[in-house]
Motif scaffolding. Structure first.
Motif, PDB file in Angstrom:
ATOM      1  N   HIS A  47     -11.493  38.725 -88.771  1.00 59.78           N
ATOM      2  CA  HIS A  47     -12.631  38.130 -89.478  1.00 59.78           C
ATOM      3  C   HIS A  47     -12.576  36.597 -89.494  1.00 59.78           C
ATOM      4  O   HIS A  47     -12.634  35.975 -90.562  1.00 59.78           O
ATOM      5  CB  HIS A  47     -12.701  38.642 -90.921  1.00 59.78           C
ATOM      6  N   ASP A  49     -13.786  32.659 -89.141  1.00 64.94           N
ATOM      7  CA  ASP A  49     -15.046  31.984 -89.474  1.00 64.94           C
ATOM      8  C   ASP A  49     -15.786  31.568 -88.209  1.00 64.94           C
ATOM      9  O   ASP A  49     -17.018  31.606 -88.152  1.00 64.94           O
ATOM     10  CB  ASP A  49     -14.761  30.742 -90.330  1.00 64.94           C
ATOM     11  N   GLY A  75     -20.157  37.975 -89.533  1.00 67.45           N
ATOM     12  CA  GLY A  75     -19.692  36.852 -90.331  1.00 67.45           C
ATOM     13  C   GLY A  75     -19.006  35.774 -89.515  1.00 67.45           C
ATOM     14  O   GLY A  75     -18.667  34.708 -90.045  1.00 67.45           O
ATOM     15  N   THR A  76     -18.797  36.039 -88.239  1.00 70.26           N
ATOM     16  CA  THR A  76     -18.135  35.072 -87.357  1.00 70.26           C
ATOM     17  C   THR A  76     -19.175  34.295 -86.558  1.00 70.26           C
ATOM     18  O   THR A  76     -19.971  34.882 -85.831  1.00 70.26           O
ATOM     19  CB  THR A  76     -17.179  35.787 -86.386  1.00 70.26           C
TER      20      THR A  76
END
Length: 216
Positions: A47, A49, A75-76
């Motif tokens: 996960h 960034d 979410g990346t």
């Protein structure tokens, strides 16, 4: 801390990028991948960034990996890092949902600025890339050109040759003479081209040939 996934099939290139990122205490490379498939798997498990993806990688290229990553790890944020600045790569990278596009030949400060920008929810294009995008969008051709090139992927090399000649206005007989084949074979090629491109006539096929860059 901004957690980063770095994917490039060249270990030395990964080391160089990692060293640049390490100069910023707010950036942390949490995983590295040598191919696109591994990058997608690591994005799901770690996960991060931001994912920095090379365009050309084995197993799964950067563009395909970016598309999968946007679905499996939304979410990346994805940044394409490449030595290639051609318009089709830029357009495709943006189409698959990349938030940034950086050239490996660019200033190291651009890399750090780009990571911070996309991690904060913004988009980032290196100045050279931004100039090309603006120029192409001004002419309204980038999206059409990328779409046209995608459509040509369904054609064989011979069919592309025939389409290029259709694009410059040659008749079936003239194409037959140019390629040293019989006219009936040309008709078969043209029929197959129209079907695969999903167009009704030679004019529409010629337009695609122009937008894809097969003809000037």
């Amino acid at each position: 801390m901004i957690r980063i996934l770095l994917a490039d099939d060249e270990a030395m290139m990964r080391a160089g990028v990692r060293a640049i990122l390490a100069s910023d205490p707010e950036l942390d490379v949490v995983a590295e991948a040598g191919d696109g498939r591994e990058a997608v798997d690591l994005a799901i498990s770690h996960h991060p960034d931001v994912a920095l993806l090379d365009i050309r990688m084995p197993v799964l290229d950067g563009l395909a990996a970016a598309a999968e990553m946007r679905r499996a790890a939304p979410g990346t944020a994805v940044v394409m890092l490449t030595t290639f600045g051609e318009d089709d790569y830029i357009a495709k990278a943006l189409e698959v949902g990349a938030s940034g596009f950086l050239l490996k030949s660019g200033d190291p400060r651009e890399l750090i600025a780009g990571v911070h920008a996309v991690a904060g929810g913004a988009a980032y294009l290196s100045p050279k890339v931004a100039h090309r995008v603006i120029a192409q969008l001004a002419g309204g051709r980038m999206a059409r050109g990328a779409h046209a090139r995608d459509r040509l992927e369904s054609l064989t090399e011979r069919e592309r040759e025939v389409l290029a000649l259709v694009g410059v206005g040659l008749s079936n007989a003239e194409i037959a003479g140019r390629l040293h084949i019989v006219e009936g074979t040309v008709k078969a090629y043209v029929s197959a081209i129209l079907t695969r491109l999903g167009v009704r006539n030679r004019v529409q096929a010629a337009i695609i040939a122009y937008e894809a860059g097969l003809v000037a």
